[in-house]
Structures are given as structure tokens and as C-alpha cells.
Design a protein around this motif. Structure first.
Motif, PDB file in Angstrom:
ATOM      1  N   SER A  61       0.823  -1.204   0.000  1.00 20.08           N
ATOM      2  CA  SER A  61       0.000   0.000   0.000  1.00 20.08           C
ATOM      3  C   SER A  61       0.852   1.247   0.000  1.00 20.08           C
ATOM      4  N   SER A  62       0.211   2.341  -0.414  1.00 15.16           N
ATOM      5  CA  SER A  62       0.864   3.649  -0.407  1.00 15.16           C
ATOM      6  C   SER A  62       0.551   4.412   0.865  1.00 15.16           C
ATOM      7  N   CYS A  63      -0.137   3.769   1.811  1.00 10.97           N
ATOM      8  CA  CYS A  63      -0.608   4.481   2.996  1.00 10.97           C
ATOM      9  C   CYS A  63       0.536   5.040   3.830  1.00 10.97           C
ATOM     10  N   VAL A  64       1.634   4.286   3.937  1.00  8.28           N
ATOM     11  CA  VAL A  64       2.766   4.766   4.732  1.00  8.28           C
ATOM     12  C   VAL A  64       3.306   6.066   4.147  1.00  8.28           C
ATOM     13  N   GLU A  65       3.399   6.117   2.811  1.00  8.43           N
ATOM     14  CA  GLU A  65       3.912   7.321   2.158  1.00  8.43           C
ATOM     15  C   GLU A  65       2.998   8.520   2.389  1.00  8.43           C
ATOM     16  N   TYR A  66       1.681   8.283   2.363  1.00 11.04           N
ATOM     17  CA  TYR A  66       0.740   9.379   2.604  1.00 11.04           C
ATOM     18  C   TYR A  66       0.888   9.927   4.014  1.00 11.04           C
ATOM     19  N   TYR A  94       8.502  15.753  15.342  1.00  8.50           N
ATOM     20  CA  TYR A  94       8.228  14.746  14.327  1.00  8.50           C
ATOM     21  C   TYR A  94       7.290  13.659  14.851  1.00  8.50           C
ATOM     22  N   LEU A  95       7.573  13.120  16.042  1.00 10.44           N
ATOM     23  CA  LEU A  95       6.745  12.056  16.614  1.00 10.44           C
ATOM     24  C   LEU A  95       5.359  12.570  16.982  1.00 10.44           C
ATOM     25  N   PHE A  96       5.320  13.766  17.560  1.00 15.30           N
ATOM     26  CA  PHE A  96       4.052  14.346  17.978  1.00 15.30           C
ATOM     27  C   PHE A  96       3.142  14.592  16.772  1.00 15.30           C
ATOM     28  N   CYS A  97       3.701  15.143  15.709  1.00 16.38           N
ATOM     29  CA  CYS A  97       2.910  15.413  14.505  1.00 16.38           C
ATOM     30  C   CYS A  97       2.503  14.119  13.805  1.00 16.38           C
ATOM     31  N   ALA A  98       3.318  13.066  13.928  1.00 12.18           N
ATOM     32  CA  ALA A  98       2.955  11.777  13.337  1.00 12.18           C
ATOM     33  C   ALA A  98       1.709  11.211  14.012  1.00 12.18           C
ATOM     34  N   ILE A  99       1.653  11.317  15.333  1.00 18.15           N
ATOM     35  CA  ILE A  99       0.487  10.834  16.078  1.00 18.15           C
ATOM     36  C   ILE A  99      -0.737  11.686  15.764  1.00 18.15           C
ATOM     37  N   ILE A 100      -0.552  13.005  15.714  1.00 20.82           N
ATOM     38  CA  ILE A 100      -1.666  13.897  15.377  1.00 20.82           C
ATOM     39  C   ILE A 100      -2.194  13.589  13.981  1.00 20.82           C
ATOM     40  N   SER A 101      -1.294  13.367  13.028  1.00 19.14           N
ATOM     41  CA  SER A 101      -1.694  13.047  11.658  1.00 19.14           C
ATOM     42  C   SER A 101      -2.528  11.767  11.624  1.00 19.14           C
ATOM     43  N   THR A 102      -2.094  10.769  12.392  1.00 22.62           N
ATOM     44  CA  THR A 102      -2.822   9.497  12.435  1.00 22.62           C
ATOM     45  C   THR A 102      -4.217   9.682  13.007  1.00 22.62           C
ATOM     46  N   LEU A 103      -4.335  10.470  14.073  1.00 20.30           N
ATOM     47  CA  LEU A 103      -5.637  10.695  14.706  1.00 20.30           C
ATOM     48  C   LEU A 103      -6.577  11.479  13.790  1.00 20.30           C
ATOM     49  N   VAL A 104      -6.022  12.386  12.997  1.00 24.16           N
ATOM     50  CA  VAL A 104      -6.854  13.167  12.073  1.00 24.16           C
ATOM     51  C   VAL A 104      -7.375  12.283  10.937  1.00 24.16           C
ATOM     52  N   ILE A 105      -6.531  11.384  10.434  1.00 24.51           N
ATOM     53  CA  ILE A 105      -6.910  10.517   9.323  1.00 24.51           C
ATOM     54  C   ILE A 105      -7.852   9.403   9.764  1.00 24.51           C
ATOM     55  N   LEU A 106      -7.728   8.951  11.007  1.00 23.47           N
ATOM     56  CA  LEU A 106      -8.437   7.766  11.492  1.00 23.47           C
ATOM     57  C   LEU A 106      -9.945   7.785  11.230  1.00 23.47           C
ATOM     58  N   PRO A 107     -10.681   8.866  11.521  1.00 20.20           N
ATOM     59  CA  PRO A 107     -12.137   8.828  11.280  1.00 20.20           C
ATOM     60  C   PRO A 107     -12.508   8.564   9.825  1.00 20.20           C
ATOM     61  N   LEU A 281      -4.868  -1.401  11.533  1.00 19.15           N
ATOM     62  CA  LEU A 281      -4.060  -1.122  10.345  1.00 19.15           C
ATOM     63  C   LEU A 281      -3.401   0.250  10.444  1.00 19.15           C
ATOM     64  N   MET A 282      -4.148   1.237  10.952  1.00 22.11           N
ATOM     65  CA  MET A 282      -3.588   2.580  11.110  1.00 22.11           C
ATOM     66  C   MET A 282      -2.418   2.587  12.085  1.00 22.11           C
ATOM     67  N   ILE A 283      -2.571   1.852  13.165  1.00 18.78           N
ATOM     68  CA  ILE A 283      -1.482   1.777  14.163  1.00 18.78           C
ATOM     69  C   ILE A 283      -0.250   1.115  13.554  1.00 18.78           C
ATOM     70  N   LEU A 284      -0.458   0.036  12.782  1.00 24.40           N
ATOM     71  CA  LEU A 284       0.665  -0.643  12.132  1.00 24.40           C
ATOM     72  C   LEU A 284       1.357   0.265  11.124  1.00 24.40           C
ATOM     73  N   ILE A 285       0.570   1.032  10.379  1.00 19.54           N
ATOM     74  CA  ILE A 285       1.137   1.962   9.401  1.00 19.54           C
ATOM     75  C   ILE A 285       1.967   3.028  10.102  1.00 19.54           C
ATOM     76  N   LEU A 286       1.459   3.530  11.222  1.00 15.95           N
ATOM     77  CA  LEU A 286       2.205   4.521  12.001  1.00 15.95           C
ATOM     78  C   LEU A 286       3.527   3.938  12.494  1.00 15.95           C
ATOM     79  N   LEU A 287       3.493   2.713  12.986  1.00 17.11           N
ATOM     80  CA  LEU A 287       4.713   2.078  13.487  1.00 17.11           C
ATOM     81  C   LEU A 287       5.728   1.871  12.367  1.00 17.11           C
ATOM     82  N   VAL A 288       5.251   1.468  11.190  1.00 21.45           N
ATOM     83  CA  VAL A 288       6.157   1.288  10.050  1.00 21.45           C
ATOM     84  C   VAL A 288       6.787   2.616   9.662  1.00 21.45           C
ATOM     85  N   ALA A 289       5.969   3.666   9.621  1.00 21.47           N
ATOM     86  CA  ALA A 289       6.471   4.983   9.227  1.00 21.47           C
ATOM     87  C   ALA A 289       7.536   5.500  10.189  1.00 21.47           C
TER      88      ALA A 289
END
Length: 305
Positions: A61-66, A94-107, A281-289
Motif C-alpha cells: 500500500s501507499s498508505c505509509v507514504e501518505y 516529528y513524533l508528535f505530529c505523526a500521532i496527530i496526523s494518524t488521529l486526524v486521518i483515522l475517522p 491497520l492505522m497503528i501498524l502503518i504509524l509504526l512502520v512509518a
């Protein structure tokens, strides 16, 4: 695209055209597969028909890149953002914004209705157009200095350009879902052709103009090269932050469907189970990123010598 031109040289434009033709044609082949093989409805179905069970569970998937794209620009906008919980948990920008980005995309990934997702993904067209306008505005109105490169072909880094261009056209996992959800499936080839033509024009405009403007100093995302004091630069940066939100759910949906189809029939229609799968899946993508080498620090590519 400007970075792809930097890695492969100006002749990467030929690759962009060739890949566009190939990917458009293979997108039509997916339609033929769905029509000729009874029971096929999704991309995992086609993979299983071609490669057996392994083809269904093999996920790319391209999700990690997004996620990285959104995180890089968000952390650039807020370089001093951080989180400190009692001195025990400390997150830099970097880490803080990564978590924020994940929470915004999640819904958005919780939505299972492709009709609703189509409205969100339509925003991707708007963000792409806005990004092109911002780049042109920076060069024409703000009179940004040009630093053109004369490299016609760079064979050493050409594989990087090939990977980037392939990523730009890599939406095939979504095509079967779009085809099966269309009110008029017969118009699918026309819609595909128009989409690829528009994409080629946009990619070419951004790639050529961005490479002319920033030359060999262009970064993996040209918005990171744009001077922050210009309004057009700020608009472009926020546009890149918003863009992954419009694309992420549609890209993740085929993966989620592929996993949900492996569940017992009683659980396949459970919205709660679907939410749990997509959240996981979102959590796994975040961990990979954040953890896989070269994903978080050097998005999209591994630097070649």
C-alpha cells in the motif's frame, strides 16, 4: 515529481508518459478480469485468482507514504511542537505530529461506504490543483529565482525515479472497488482514461516547473524547498497536509476489505469489527512509518551512492 526528475534527469518525462499508458491499460485489464471471472469483486479476489491464497494476504500500500507526506509538512509548519507528560513521555515535533496526523486521518478510514469516500477523495483533485497554482504563483508572481539543471539522464539513480513515478500511478488496488460501485460501469474506461490524462498533465507541470525552479537542490517534497515567508508557500504546505486525508481512506479500503473477507460471515458485516481492523491497520502503518529504516527519515526512497 520534481525529485523524480532530479534523480532520473529530464528524460524521466518519457518514463512518466510510458508508465501512464501502461497503468491505464492495466487498469482496463482489471475491469476485464472482473467481467470474465464470475465471483471476482475486489482486488484481493483478483490476486487470489492469479496467485492463490498468498496473493490475497500479500498486502502492499501507499498508505505509509501518505502518512509521512502529511507528517513531514505538519512538523515543518510546527517545528517547536512537542509533548512532555511528567518527564516520562517526551515526543519531539516529528513524533508528535505523526500521532496527530494518524488521529486526524483515522475517522476517514472508518467509512465503509465508497459513495461517501468519493466525496472525500474528490478533495484530492482540489488539493492537487491548488498545489500546482501555488508552485506557479511562487515562480511567476513572487518571482522566485530559478536554478535549472542540465542533467538529461542519471542512470545511477534512475531506479529511484522509476519507483517514484510508479508510486504516482499506483492506484490499482482501488480500481475494482470503484468499478463495482459505479452506477454506470460501462463508463469506467472513459473515466480511467480522463483521470490518467489529467494526472499526466498535472504531474508534468509540477515536475518540470519544480525542477526548473529548485534544480538539483529539490527535496523529496518540493514544498519543503519553498521559502516559508511567502503566502503561496504556506498555502502549499497546508495543501500537502490536507491531501493525504483525501486519499488515505480510499487507498486503505481494499486492504481492509481483504482482511474482513477472511472473517466468519457473521462478523463480516459488523461495523465494530471493521473499525477495530482499520484502527489496527492505522497503528501498524504509524509504526512502520516511524520505525522501518528510510521510511521516516528519508521518505519514498533509499538514497543510492
Amino acid at each position: 515529481m520534481p525529485y523524480a526528475f532530479k534523480e532520473g534527469g529530464w528524460l524521466s518525462l518519457v518514463l512518466l508518459m510510458v508508465f501512464g499508458v501502461i497503468c491505464c491499460y492495466t487498469g482496463i485489464l482489471l475491469k476485464i478480469c472482473l467481467e470474465k471471472c464470475h465471483g471476482l469483486q475486489t482486488y484481493p479476489d483478483i490476486r487470489q485468482a492469479a496467485f492463490g491464497y498468498f496473493g490475497r494476504v500479500c498486502i502492499a500500500s501507499s498508505c505509509v507514504e501518505y502518512l509521512i507526506m502529511m507528517n513531514d509538512n505538519l512538523s515543518a509548519l510546527f517545528p517547536h511542537a512537542h509533548l512532555d507528560i511528567g518527564g516520562i513521555i517526551r515526543l519531539d515535533s516529528y513524533l508528535f505530529c505523526a500521532i496527530i496526523s494518524t488521529l486526524v486521518i483515522l475517522p476517514t478510514v472508518w467509512l465503509r461506504n465508497l459513495s461517501l469516500l468519493s466525496y472525500i477523495s474528490a478533495g484530492g483533485v482540489v488539493t492537487l490543483a491548488a498545489m500546482v497554482v501555488c508552485l506557479l504563483w511562487l515562480g511567476v508572481v513572487d518571482e522566485m529565482e530559478y536554478h535549472p539543471s542540465r542533467t538529461a539522464l542519471n542512470l545511477g539513480n534512475l531506479p529511484v525515479a522509476v519507483g517514484l513515478i510508479g508510486f504516482c500511478y499506483g492506484s490499482h488496488s482501488v480500481f475494482p472497488n470503484i468499478y463495482t460501485s459505479m452506477k454506470e460501469p460501462s463508463r469506467y474506461p472513459s473515466a480511467l482514461l480522463i483521470s490518467f490524462c489529467v494526472s499526466f498533465v498535472m504531474y508534468t507541470a509540477v515536475g518540470v516547473y519544480g525542477y526548473l525552479m529548485f534544480g538539483d537542490s529539490v527535496k523529496s517534497q518540493f514544498t519543503l524547498n519553498m521559502p516559508s515567508h511567502y503566502v503561496s508557500s504556506k498555502v502549499a504546505a497546508w495543501t500537502v497536509v490536507v491531501a493525504p486525508i483525501t486519499k488515505f481512506a480510499l487507498t486503505l479500503t481494499p486492504i481492509a476489505y481483504g482482511i474482513e473477507e477472511l472473517l466468519p460471515p457473521a462478523q463480516q458485516n459488523s461495523y465494530v469489527v471493521s473499525m477495530m481492523i482499520r484502527t489496527t491497520l492505522m497503528i501498524l502503518i504509524l509504526l512502520v512509518a516511524l520505525t522501518v529504516p528510510y521510511f521516516g527519515k528519508h521518505p519514498y526512497y533509499i538514497q543510492m551512492p
